[in-house]
Design an enzyme around this catalytic site. Structure first.
Site, mmCIF file in Angstrom:
data_model
loop_
_atom_site.group_PDB
_atom_site.id
_atom_site.type_symbol
_atom_site.label_atom_id
_atom_site.label_comp_id
_atom_site.label_asym_id
_atom_site.label_seq_id
_atom_site.Cartn_x
_atom_site.Cartn_y
_atom_site.Cartn_z
ATOM 1 N N VAL A 35 6.946 36.024 -20.342
ATOM 2 C CA VAL A 35 7.608 37.088 -20.980
ATOM 3 C C VAL A 35 8.593 37.672 -19.998
ATOM 4 C CG1 VAL A 35 7.325 39.275 -22.298
ATOM 5 C CG2 VAL A 35 5.996 37.400 -22.937
ATOM 6 N N CYS A 116 -2.200 33.378 -25.458
ATOM 7 C CA CYS A 116 -2.235 34.656 -25.034
ATOM 8 C C CYS A 116 -3.348 35.451 -25.166
ATOM 9 C CB CYS A 116 -0.965 35.339 -25.709
ATOM 10 S SG CYS A 116 -0.791 36.848 -24.793
ATOM 11 N N LYS A 158 -0.011 25.605 -27.220
ATOM 12 C CA LYS A 158 -0.925 26.130 -25.850
ATOM 13 C C LYS A 158 -2.054 26.854 -26.343
ATOM 14 C CE LYS A 158 0.666 27.950 -21.284
ATOM 15 N NZ LYS A 158 -0.521 29.037 -21.246
ATOM 16 N N ASN A 216 -3.115 23.617 -17.104
ATOM 17 C CA ASN A 216 -2.477 24.792 -16.705
ATOM 18 C C ASN A 216 -3.590 25.881 -16.075
ATOM 19 O OD1 ASN A 216 -1.570 27.820 -18.513
ATOM 20 N ND2 ASN A 216 -0.384 27.093 -16.618
#
Length: 324
Positions: A35, A116, A158, A216
């Site tokens: 972001v 998130c 994700k 990740n």
């Protein structure tokens, strides 16, 4: 939504297909959705330094569909910006597929943010709460698949992991059966922030599905990326903060080279990057190459001209720096 007059035919015939890249057997190096940060200018920069695939920042699908202003401010691309994945936060299959239809002429695929951990996102039904809603993820993937005609258009997710890894493996298997192109796994739970990444969990997920998996979490150098890739057996690695600190890391640089800093200046001036974004990226890039006193001075600068004067005074003019 601005595409610098990018012809639809060119966009749809992008030469680098990310799905093919993930099946190449080579390490695929990915710039994470960030972001405010992974916008066109930064994507342009990291592509110059061996980044294979870039994501946009997370975009709220509902706002993107309903607001021209949101589309114009949240999504900008150009002919060199490929391969490109647009990441959406969504909790409604119809709205997500509407958003996918809007971007499909200009991108290689979309990604659904299921990782998130921020409270506002989860409270609105976005992000990591979706790892507990596999049926909704299924519906969103299927609706995009049914409405976007291009077979090369990817749909990925994700995620973060559950405390019970068996639940994550089950989620990934269901996503694979639904038609997800690949899955990026951040190796922490929703509650974990700075704890060590569970690379063993990512490895186990990879061993239980047939589609590509991207690792990740806490990768700060090319060597670390290669180690994680080999350790987990995944098909690629995704990096966020490591690239903010050193956009040239995928090219093997241990810290941001001066040439990269001047490349950022050139790109930002050419694309009209807002000052706050331009300056903030430089603060990240220069963290390791400036003293505490120099940071105080540089971080207090308030105009593009002041930044350019500082860089020229401390590191020489652009032509000199690019020769280093």
């Amino acid at each position: 939504m601005r595409s610098d007059s990018l012809p639809t035919t060119i966009c749809q015939e992008r030469k680098k297909d990310p799905i093919e890249m993930f099946h190449s057997g080579q390490l695929v190096k990915v710039c994470a959705p960030m972001v405010r940060y992974s916008k066109l200018a930064f994507r342009t920069l990291v592509r110059k330094y061996s980044c294979d695939l870039c994501y946009t920042p997370m975009i709220i699908a509902a706002d993107f569909v309903r607001s021209i202003k949101a589309r114009d401010s949240e999504f900008t691309t150009n002919q060199g910006d490929c391969p490109l994945i647009v990441q959406f936060a969504a909790n409604d299959a119809r709205l997500l597929s509407d958003a996918a239809l809007l971007v499909c002429p200009y991108a290689n695929g979309i990604d659904i943010n299921c990782g998130c951990p921020q409270r506002w996102a989860m409270a609105d039904g976005y992000g990591a709460c979706l790892i507990n809603k596999p049926e909704l993820v299924h519906d969103m993937v299927r609706q995009v698949r049914n409405r976007v005609e291009s077979p090369r258009f990817s749909v990925s997710i994700k995620i973060r992991i559950h405390d019970d890894l068996a639940r994550t493996i089950d989620l990934c298997r269901k996503a694979e059966a639904t038609g997800v192109s690949w899955i990026t796994v951040h190796g922490r739970t929703v509650e974990e922030r700075h704890q060590p990444v569970h690379y063993d969990a990512i490895k186990m997920i990879k061993e239980n599905v047939s589609i590509p998996i991207v690792a990740n979490g806490d990768i700060r150098s090319l060597k670390e990326a290669e180690n994680v890739w080999q350790m987990t057996g995944t098909d690629g690695v995704m990096v966020a903060r490591g690239l903010l600190a050193n956009p040239a890391m995928f090219a093997g640089y241990e810290e941001t080279p001066l040439k990269c800093i001047w490349d950022w200046v050139d790109i930002s001036l050419e694309l009209g990057t807002p000052f706050m974004c331009f300056h903030q990226h430089l603060m990240y890039m220069m963290e390791k190459i400036t003293s505490r006193q120099e940071k105080r001075v540089f971080n207090a600068l308030s105009s593009t001209s002041a930044v350019l004067d500082y860089l020229t005074d401390h590191y020489g003019d652009e032509s000199l720096s690019k020769s280093l």
